[in-house]
Enzyme design. Structure first.
Site, short mmCIF file in Angstrom:
data_model
loop_
_atom_site.label_atom_id
_atom_site.label_comp_id
_atom_site.label_asym_id
_atom_site.label_seq_id
_atom_site.Cartn_x
_atom_site.Cartn_y
_atom_site.Cartn_z
N ASP A 8 2.85 4.69 15.63
CA ASP A 8 3.73 4.72 14.49
C ASP A 8 5.12 4.97 15.05
O ASP A 8 5.38 6.04 15.61
CB ASP A 8 3.31 5.84 13.52
CG ASP A 8 3.29 5.36 12.09
OD1 ASP A 8 4.30 4.75 11.69
OD2 ASP A 8 2.29 5.60 11.41
N ARG A 24 0.82 -1.21 0.00
CA ARG A 24 0.00 0.00 0.00
C ARG A 24 0.86 1.26 0.00
O ARG A 24 1.95 1.28 0.58
CB ARG A 24 -0.98 0.02 1.16
CG ARG A 24 -0.39 -0.29 2.53
CD ARG A 24 -1.43 -1.08 3.34
NE ARG A 24 -1.11 -1.16 4.77
CZ ARG A 24 -0.32 -2.09 5.30
NH1 ARG A 24 0.27 -2.99 4.53
NH2 ARG A 24 -0.11 -2.12 6.61
N CYS A 35 -2.34 17.88 14.73
CA CYS A 35 -1.94 17.26 13.45
C CYS A 35 -0.47 16.82 13.47
O CYS A 35 0.42 17.59 13.79
CB CYS A 35 -2.14 18.25 12.31
SG CYS A 35 -1.67 17.55 10.71
#
Ligand SMILES: *Cc1c(COP(=O)(O)O)cnc(C)c1O
Ligand code: SF4
Length: 349
Positions: free
Chosen positions: A306, A92, A108
């Site tokens: 992550d 991906r 963000c």
């Protein structure tokens, strides 16, 4: 002072931390811009600690830097396939289709890209992406991200999806967007049509608090689902916004009732100026353990981080496996008791 500052100040008294941000950030162009939709503004409470307000109104803590914080917190630079494409996992890719968002979320983690005037993908960018996809048949999923892909003009989004689709007819699209949350009225029939036409296409929303599930955002999500577009949700675990079991439980239930599957619950990435949002990982694990006891498997997101430096996304789970003894695995059940399961379940030694 800019117009947004005036709009906010007209609506409520800015806290010292909020006012200090506007005072100190004025004129700097190295920061995540401040932009809030009129709709999202109507959801905000009067308290500076309001969970909706915390996600949208900047505070001075955003200007602080921790030495472990990074401008590329996921180390994505190493995985650049084209100018706009990240290819980190074999099957991906992520395509950064625009840096623009309807609202800039104060937490963000793509803040070194979002709102930085990179603009939307150009025709050569799209050609490069298509060529890359054509040359990489192992890619089965194209994740459109940014910025917010659904801020592209509808015609541009349609031509982008059409080009990618003709380069690789069988790929699955995933569109990461906060539009249903922050500007649900923009989920128009025409937009839904463009997305439905690009099927198979999944939408990944980002609801972080149950109060974001209003009649308007519910209508937006329902329109997508009714058009056959599956919707899943990322939640970012945010201090002072959703770091309680009750809030997460209410959020996950509210999502499932609207046919939205809670997909990931993210531990905060190490983006600059987001320390005031981060929840200690150990506390995140405790929250998730309690949550698992209260909600169904369907309503349960995967808690994930992550890894900084390009390590990739990993699920954060406590192990229920205690060990192995006398031919049996030993497990801690959800009730706290110990249970066993034979190592050789088929009976062969
Ligand atoms: C998160 C992410 C993906 C998608 O990961 P999933 O576990 O499939 O949701 C793909 N590429 C990059 C670079 C990502 O950060
Ligand atoms: S919508 Fe996504 S990319 Fe845009 S500011 Fe919010 S978190 Fe960042």
């Amino acid at each position: 002072m800019d117009r947004l500052h005036d709009r906010l100040a007209a609506r409520f008294t800015l806290s010292d931390d909020e006012a200090a941000y506007f005072h100190q950030a004025g004129g700097r162009d190295d920061l995540l811009p401040v932009r809030i939709t009129d709709y999202y503004l109507t959801l905000m409470g009067d308290s500076p600690e309001d969970p909706i307000r915390r996600q949208a109104v900047p505070r001075v803590q955003e200007l602080e830097r921790r030495e472990y914080e990074l401008s590329d917190p996921l180390g994505e630079h190493r995985f650049k396939a084209t100018d706009r494409m990240i290819h980190r996992y074999r099957d991906r890719v992520v395509l950064l289709v625009t840096d623009s968002c309807a609202m800039y979320c104060r937490h963000c983690f793509r803040r070194s890209f979002s709102g930085r005037r990179f603009g939307p993908v150009s025709d050569p960018d799209v050609e490069a992406a298509c060529a890359y996809l054509a040359a990489h048949p192992e890619v089965t999923e194209v994740i459109l991200s940014g910025g917010d892909p659904l801020t592209l003009p509808i015609g541009r989004l349609h031509s982008l999806l059409t080009s990618l689709r003709s380069a690789r007819p069988e790929v699955v699209f995933r569109v990461g967007t906060r539009i249903p949350v922050v500007e649900p009225a923009a989920v128009s029939d025409a937009l839904v049509d463009v997305l439905a036409t690009a099927a198979p296409l999944w939408v990944v929303a980002q609801f972080n608090h149950p109060r974001e599930l209003t009649p308007a955002s519910t209508a937006a999500v329902s329109a997508l689902v009714a058009a056959g577009i599956p919707v899943v949700n990322h939640t970012v675990l945010l201090r002072g916004v959703n770091d309680s079991v009750e809030t997460l439980e209410a959020l996950c239930h509210a999502l499932v009732r609207r046919r939205v599957k809670p997909y990931y619950l993210f531990q905060g990435d190490l983006a600059r100026g987001t320390a005031h949002f981060r929840v200690p990982l150990r506390r995140g694990l405790d929250l998730v353990r309690s949550l698992r006891r209260r909600i169904s498997g369907l309503a349960m997101p995967t808690y994930a981080v992550d890894l900084p430096g390009g390590g990739g996304k990993i699920p954060l789970t406590e192990s229920y496996l205690l060990g192995e003894r006398d031919g049996f695995y030993r497990f801690a059940g959800p009730d706290g008791d110990t249970y066993t399961y034979p190592v050789e379940a088929d009976g062969e030694p």
